[in-house]
Design an enzyme around this catalytic site. Structure first.
Site, PDB file in Angstrom:
ATOM      1  N   PRO A  64       0.839  -1.215   0.000  1.00 45.17           N
ATOM      2  CA  PRO A  64       0.000   0.000   0.000  1.00 45.17           C
ATOM      3  C   PRO A  64       0.868   1.256   0.000  1.00 45.17           C
ATOM      4  O   PRO A  64       1.918   1.280   0.616  1.00 45.17           O
ATOM      5  CB  PRO A  64      -0.784  -0.114   1.308  1.00 45.17           C
ATOM      6  CG  PRO A  64      -0.039  -1.082   2.155  1.00 45.17           C
ATOM      7  CD  PRO A  64       0.710  -1.980   1.237  1.00 45.17           C
ATOM      8  N   GLU A  65       0.435   2.257  -0.722  1.00 45.34           N
ATOM      9  CA  GLU A  65       1.145   3.530  -0.729  1.00 45.34           C
ATOM     10  C   GLU A  65       0.349   4.546   0.092  1.00 45.34           C
ATOM     11  O   GLU A  65      -0.700   4.220   0.635  1.00 45.34           O
ATOM     12  CB  GLU A  65       1.358   3.996  -2.177  1.00 45.34           C
ATOM     13  CG  GLU A  65       2.166   2.978  -2.983  1.00 45.34           C
ATOM     14  CD  GLU A  65       2.525   3.463  -4.387  1.00 45.34           C
ATOM     15  OE1 GLU A  65       2.632   4.676  -4.602  1.00 45.34           O
ATOM     16  OE2 GLU A  65       2.688   2.610  -5.279  1.00 45.34           O
TER      17      GLU A  65
END
Ligand code: ZN
Length: 287
Positions: A2-3
């Site tokens: 996830p960013e």
């Protein structure tokens, strides 16, 4: 992994559900995450009231009363699930990588509240928890990291100074958390496409105008992704079970072989793999 936008969506979900609630009980089934969960973790968290959930870069920060904090990093495959006690079958996922068949054996941590419980599942165990017992230590924790793209510190003087004499390419810098925090492989490619900058151009060769574009588009692309609920790769969902939709707006990420989406550009999206990462770019407008 996830960013920043996806972690922000998880933050919003958690904040909505558990702020101003007290943790009744903590159950740890496996202490061996990226960093071993310390032995006083449960006793530190039990009976503590949550003030709010913040975020720095890809780190979730739970704020408790009296300057106590718990940092959560989802690593590569960490997911957070919120289960409502009243509707035990209602299963709400709020993390990046999600599968309804997620094996329960990877439910490493459970946080029990009055009406609900929060479960941390992580098959690859690259995520971690960290407790912090005062405000100074919290500031120190993130000191070596670069500013977030939304920060005022991420400005033209900072970027120009940083890039002076640097031989590394611009894509590597966008991924370098010491330069800027929270951008990963998906958004780095999208940001550089928006700037019409070749990902392999050396940082020191970027002029002022190009640096300005990088700053503006970093903010713009991440803001858009948050507004769209993040990018749903492998079924990422928010607290209401809604999928993010930013993946429908990818211009280059995983679009290799397609025509360039920029009006009047006759280019083709190319994929290049270097140090195990794929980079996507248009062979004409980003040349
Ligand atoms: Zn193009």
């Amino acid at each position: 992994m996830p960013e920043l936008p996806e972690v922000e969506i998880v933050r919003q979900s958690l904040h909505k559900k558990i702020k101003e609630k007290s943790i009744k009980k903590v159950i740890i089934r496996n202490r061996n995450l990226r960093f071993k969960i310390q032995s006083d973790f449960e006793s530190f968290l039990e009976d503590k009231k949550i003030i709010k959930i913040n975020r720095f870069s890809k780190y979730l920060i739970i704020h408790f009363e009296k300057e106590n904090y718990c940092i959560i990093h989802l690593g590569m495959s960490g997911t957070i699930h919120i289960l409502d006690n009243k509707k035990p079958l209602k299963f709400t996922n709020s993390s990046f990588y999600h599968s309804p068949l997620l094996p329960k054996k990877h439910n490493h941590a459970e946080f029990i509240f009055d009406n609900l419980k929060v479960i941390y599942n992580d098959p690859r165990r690259f995520g971690f928890f960290e407790i912090i017992k005062n405000h100074q230590d919290l500031e120190k924790r993130f000191k070596s990291m670069g500013p977030e793209p939304f920060s005022k510190k991420f400005n033209i003087n900072y970027v120009l100074n940083y890039f002076k004499g640097k031989n590394k390419d611009i894509k590597s810098f966008l991924l370098d958390q010491r330069f800027v925090s929270g951008i990963g492989n998906i958004y780095a490619s999208e940001i550089l496409f928006a700037c019409k900058i070749n990902p392999f151009k050396k940082a020191k060769q970027l002029n002022k105008n190009e640096c300005l574009k990088i700053i503006l588009n970093s903010k713009k692309i991440l803001r858009q992704a948050i507004n769209r609920g993040g990018s749903s790769i492998r079924d990422f969902k928010d607290i209401l079970g809604n999928q993010g939709t930013f993946q429908r707006e990818f211009k280059v990420y995983q679009q290799d072989g397609d025509d360039c989406k920029r009006l009047k550009c006759k280019g083709i999206i190319k994929k290049k793999i270097s140090s195990n990462r794929s980079t996507f770019f248009c062979n004409i407008c980003q040349n």
